[in-house]
Scaffold this motif. Structure first.
Motif, PDB file in Angstrom:
ATOM      1  N   TYR A 153      -4.839  -4.396  12.801  1.00  0.00           N
ATOM      2  CA  TYR A 153      -5.879  -4.407  11.785  1.00  0.00           C
ATOM      3  C   TYR A 153      -5.552  -3.419  10.660  1.00  0.00           C
ATOM      4  CZ  TYR A 153      -8.740  -7.136  14.988  1.00  0.00           C
ATOM      5  OH  TYR A 153      -9.204  -8.122  15.808  1.00  0.00           O
ATOM      6  N   PHE A 154      -5.715  -3.888   9.424  1.00  0.00           N
ATOM      7  CA  PHE A 154      -5.549  -3.054   8.244  1.00  0.00           C
ATOM      8  C   PHE A 154      -6.938  -2.766   7.675  1.00  0.00           C
ATOM      9  CE2 PHE A 154      -1.389  -4.465   8.883  1.00  0.00           C
ATOM     10  CZ  PHE A 154      -0.504  -3.840   8.023  1.00  0.00           C
ATOM     11  N   PRO A 155      -7.437  -1.550   7.804  1.00  0.00           N
ATOM     12  CA  PRO A 155      -8.790  -1.262   7.304  1.00  0.00           C
ATOM     13  C   PRO A 155      -8.839  -1.299   5.782  1.00  0.00           C
ATOM     14  CG  PRO A 155      -7.706   0.763   7.980  1.00  0.00           C
ATOM     15  CD  PRO A 155      -6.797  -0.365   8.399  1.00  0.00           C
ATOM     16  N   TYR A 156     -10.040  -1.551   5.261  1.00  0.00           N
ATOM     17  CA  TYR A 156     -10.233  -1.583   3.816  1.00  0.00           C
ATOM     18  C   TYR A 156     -10.127  -0.175   3.248  1.00  0.00           C
ATOM     19  CZ  TYR A 156     -12.344  -2.696  -0.712  1.00  0.00           C
ATOM     20  OH  TYR A 156     -12.575  -2.851  -2.048  1.00  0.00           O
ATOM     21  N   TYR A 157      -9.609  -0.082   2.017  1.00  0.00           N
ATOM     22  CA  TYR A 157      -9.448   1.219   1.393  1.00  0.00           C
ATOM     23  C   TYR A 157     -10.792   1.892   1.147  1.00  0.00           C
ATOM     24  CZ  TYR A 157      -4.642  -0.225   0.294  1.00  0.00           C
ATOM     25  OH  TYR A 157      -3.354  -0.647   0.380  1.00  0.00           O
ATOM     26  N   SER A 158     -10.827   3.188   1.293  1.00  0.00           N
ATOM     27  CA  SER A 158     -11.997   3.955   0.889  1.00  0.00           C
ATOM     28  C   SER A 158     -11.995   4.103  -0.627  1.00  0.00           C
ATOM     29  CB  SER A 158     -11.974   5.336   1.547  1.00  0.00           C
ATOM     30  OG  SER A 158     -10.861   6.091   1.074  1.00  0.00           O
ATOM     31  N   LYS A 159     -13.109   4.614  -1.172  1.00  0.00           N
ATOM     32  CA  LYS A 159     -13.187   4.801  -2.616  1.00  0.00           C
ATOM     33  C   LYS A 159     -12.094   5.748  -3.108  1.00  0.00           C
ATOM     34  CE  LYS A 159     -16.100   6.618  -6.334  1.00  0.00           C
ATOM     35  NZ  LYS A 159     -17.405   7.197  -6.717  1.00  0.00           N
ATOM     36  N   GLU A 160     -11.859   6.824  -2.395  1.00  0.00           N
ATOM     37  CA  GLU A 160     -10.842   7.782  -2.810  1.00  0.00           C
ATOM     38  C   GLU A 160      -9.462   7.145  -2.834  1.00  0.00           C
ATOM     39  OE1 GLU A 160     -13.148   8.295  -0.543  1.00  0.00           O
ATOM     40  OE2 GLU A 160     -14.435   9.646  -1.723  1.00  0.00           O
ATOM     41  N   GLN A 161      -9.154   6.301  -1.847  1.00  0.00           N
ATOM     42  CA  GLN A 161      -7.856   5.635  -1.813  1.00  0.00           C
ATOM     43  C   GLN A 161      -7.717   4.631  -2.957  1.00  0.00           C
ATOM     44  OE1 GLN A 161      -8.214   4.198   2.242  1.00  0.00           O
ATOM     45  NE2 GLN A 161      -6.751   5.723   2.984  1.00  0.00           N
ATOM     46  N   ILE A 162      -8.808   3.898  -3.256  1.00  0.00           N
ATOM     47  CA  ILE A 162      -8.767   2.944  -4.357  1.00  0.00           C
ATOM     48  C   ILE A 162      -8.526   3.672  -5.679  1.00  0.00           C
ATOM     49  CG2 ILE A 162     -10.170   1.328  -5.717  1.00  0.00           C
ATOM     50  CD1 ILE A 162     -11.471   0.410  -3.145  1.00  0.00           C
ATOM     51  N   LEU A 163      -9.210   4.782  -5.873  1.00  0.00           N
ATOM     52  CA  LEU A 163      -9.025   5.544  -7.119  1.00  0.00           C
ATOM     53  C   LEU A 163      -7.603   6.084  -7.219  1.00  0.00           C
ATOM     54  CD1 LEU A 163     -12.405   7.498  -7.418  1.00  0.00           C
ATOM     55  CD2 LEU A 163     -11.748   5.325  -8.464  1.00  0.00           C
ATOM     56  N   GLN A 164      -7.010   6.475  -6.093  1.00  0.00           N
ATOM     57  CA  GLN A 164      -5.631   6.956  -6.112  1.00  0.00           C
ATOM     58  C   GLN A 164      -4.667   5.861  -6.532  1.00  0.00           C
ATOM     59  OE1 GLN A 164      -4.675   8.678  -2.314  1.00  0.00           O
ATOM     60  NE2 GLN A 164      -6.211  10.311  -2.484  1.00  0.00           N
ATOM     61  N   VAL A 165      -4.914   4.637  -6.043  1.00  0.00           N
ATOM     62  CA  VAL A 165      -4.043   3.516  -6.421  1.00  0.00           C
ATOM     63  C   VAL A 165      -4.233   3.170  -7.892  1.00  0.00           C
ATOM     64  CG1 VAL A 165      -3.540   1.088  -6.015  1.00  0.00           C
ATOM     65  CG2 VAL A 165      -4.009   2.591  -4.080  1.00  0.00           C
ATOM     66  N   LEU A 166      -5.493   3.089  -8.338  1.00  0.00           N
ATOM     67  CA  LEU A 166      -5.758   2.752  -9.735  1.00  0.00           C
ATOM     68  C   LEU A 166      -5.236   3.818 -10.679  1.00  0.00           C
ATOM     69  CD1 LEU A 166      -9.421   1.367  -9.474  1.00  0.00           C
ATOM     70  CD2 LEU A 166      -7.311   0.057  -9.652  1.00  0.00           C
ATOM     71  N   ALA A 167      -5.241   5.082 -10.262  1.00  0.00           N
ATOM     72  CA  ALA A 167      -4.767   6.165 -11.125  1.00  0.00           C
ATOM     73  C   ALA A 167      -3.278   6.056 -11.419  1.00  0.00           C
ATOM     74  CB  ALA A 167      -5.078   7.521 -10.478  1.00  0.00           C
ATOM     75  N   LYS A 168      -2.525   5.363 -10.559  1.00  0.00           N
ATOM     76  CA  LYS A 168      -1.092   5.179 -10.795  1.00  0.00           C
ATOM     77  C   LYS A 168      -0.814   4.289 -12.002  1.00  0.00           C
ATOM     78  CE  LYS A 168       0.114   5.779  -5.920  1.00  0.00           C
ATOM     79  NZ  LYS A 168       0.841   7.050  -6.124  1.00  0.00           N
ATOM     80  N   ASP A 169      -1.823   3.537 -12.483  1.00  0.00           N
ATOM     81  CA  ASP A 169      -1.639   2.681 -13.652  1.00  0.00           C
ATOM     82  C   ASP A 169      -1.913   3.416 -14.956  1.00  0.00           C
ATOM     83  OD1 ASP A 169      -1.034   0.510 -12.032  1.00  0.00           O
ATOM     84  OD2 ASP A 169      -3.134  -0.080 -11.825  1.00  0.00           O
ATOM     85  N   CYS A 170      -2.091   4.726 -14.897  1.00  0.00           N
ATOM     86  CA  CYS A 170      -2.388   5.498 -16.109  1.00  0.00           C
ATOM     87  C   CYS A 170      -1.225   5.420 -17.091  1.00  0.00           C
ATOM     88  CB  CYS A 170      -2.666   6.948 -15.746  1.00  0.00           C
ATOM     89  SG  CYS A 170      -2.977   8.019 -17.162  1.00  0.00           S
TER      90      CYS A 170
END
Length: 428
Positions: A153-170
């Motif tokens: 099972y791959f759990p869904y990302y938490s908010k902090e993890q999602i923000l970390q991924v989105l921040a890489k597109d800066c």
């Protein structure tokens, strides 16, 4: 093995592909795994032939006239070809990775069972990896015949993890802290309706140029985040109703939003965005999908009791029914003020079977047998053009509502030369 994620974009495909690439580099130079996406391989024949191409290293090109390693029309041909191709390679282990494996349940009762027992049927050491957003119990073959896979099972990302991924597109030229604050605002606005990380990344990429535009136009500074958010609010609203629902393409969004500026009146900006789809010739949808959207709208807004009158073959939907004495009883000519019009009452729920009956009635030509109508319906639900109103994973038996406006449906109907107004009840 089965990799399961509760929601979309939880890293299942990336992790498994990277793992097999590393394993392949250690194991040797031969291709030991075949990656198959069930969306791309929408027929069993495509799945069989691409699997054989991957294991054999065969690449269709101009030199071989874009032919495949072998032609496989059924399971028997596939098993025989796998045995001939890999039977002599003793000691080697081969892997078949099937992404979005839950779609295999609609490809016949024996396909999934045969794939899971491929090693037993061919005498070759073959392991099958299923990547799915649905738990195994929801698409296990009903007749049995195959062992249950080991689930990871791959759990869904938490908010902090999602923000970390989105921040890489800066962007390189933008301050990271300012961009992260914007990303947090996008997440708060869209996360209840948008659970796909890839869609969130797309929304960030489309909205950030409009969010930072007032800074370059000297309308606000980077420290005035509240003012920037207020100036960009029309774009947030339009993105949720136009861009995310794919009522317009990304190129159309960029074209029209570039023209709009915060120097304009905010109402003018919103008007510009909301009118983006007017000249889009009915959205960029496949031909049969357009008819499915039209059928869904008709099913949502027309009473089911009038389906025979409107959609029976050989009948004119505009023709009024008469009693024996000649009195008119058709409801389409009743005074508009005598009852609420259908478009004011909103869309009604309908069964998928009813929508398909309307679809096959309004389409002029016979539907190609190669067209997977069920897959196109699932895509409309994913794009939120159709909204499920009943529980259940399988399409048969569920109920939906059409989530498209009359103006958009008219644009779609115009693109396929279909007079939708003739089939709408009480829409004068």
């Amino acid at each position: 093995m089965e990799a399961i994620g509760e929601r979309l974009a939880t890293g299942k495909t990336s992790v498994i592909q990277d793992m097999f690439k590393e394993y392949e580099g250690v194991a040797g130079t031969s291709r030991c795994y075949a990656y198959i996406n069930s969306v791309e391989c929408f027929t069993s024949r495509l799945l069989f032939e691409r699997t054989l191409n991957a294991w054999s290293g065969h690449v269709p090109c101009a030199e071989n006239r874009f032919s495949n390693y072998a032609r496989c029309d059924n399971l028997v041909d596939f098993v025989n070809n796998v045995r001939d191709l890999l039977g002599s390679k003793h000691g080697a282990t081969y892997y078949l990775v099937v992404d979005q494996a839950e779609r295999l349940r609609d490809r016949g009762p024996m396909l999934l069972t045969t794939l899971l027992r491929l090693s037993e049927l061919t005498g070759v050491d073959i392991s099958v990896v299923l990547i799915s957003n649905v738990v195994w119990d929801k698409f296990r073959p009903r007749h049995g015949g195959a062992a249950d896979p080991v689930s990871v099972y791959f759990p869904y990302y938490s908010k902090e993890q999602i923000l970390q991924v989105l921040a890489k597109d800066c962007p390189l030229e933008e301050p990271a802290g300012f961009f992260l604050t914007f990303v947090d605002a996008v997440y708060e606005v869209f996360h209840r309706n948008c659970v796909d990380l890839n869609e969130l990344r797309h929304l960030v990429a489309m909205l950030y140029p409009k969010f930072v535009q007032p800074v370059f136009e000297k309308q606000a500074t980077r420290n005035e985040f509240g003012r920037l958010f207020k100036l960009c609010q029309p774009y947030f609203t339009a993105a949720s109703e136009r861009l995310y629902l794919r009522e317009i393409s990304t190129s159309e969004w960029q074209k029209h939003s570039t023209v709009a500026s915060v120097k304009n009146n905010p109402e003018d900006v919103a008007t510009c965005i909301y009118h983006m789809a007017e000249n889009n010739d009915g959205m960029e949808l496949p031909h049969y999908t357009k008819y499915l959207v039209i059928a869904a709208y008709l099913a949502s807004y027309n009473p089911s009791r009038l389906d025979v009158q409107y959609f029976a073959r050989g009948k004119d939907p505009s023709q009024k029914r008469k009693r024996k004495g000649g009195a008119l009883v058709a409801a389409v000519d009743e005074d508009a003020g005598a009852r609420d019009r259908q478009q004011l009452l909103g869309p009604k729920s309908f069964a998928i079977e009813r929508m398909l009956a309307i679809f096959y009635s309004i389409i002029a030509e016979p539907v190609d047998s190669a067209v997977d109508v069920q897959t196109q319906i699932a895509s409309l639900i994913t794009l939120r053009l159709l909204t499920k109103t009943s529980a259940g994973e399988r399409l048969d038996g569920i109920k939906c509502k059409c989530n498209v406006s009359l103006e958009v449906v008219r644009g779609i109907a115009k693109s396929v030369r279909f007079d939708v107004d003739r089939y709408l009840y009480n829409f004068k």
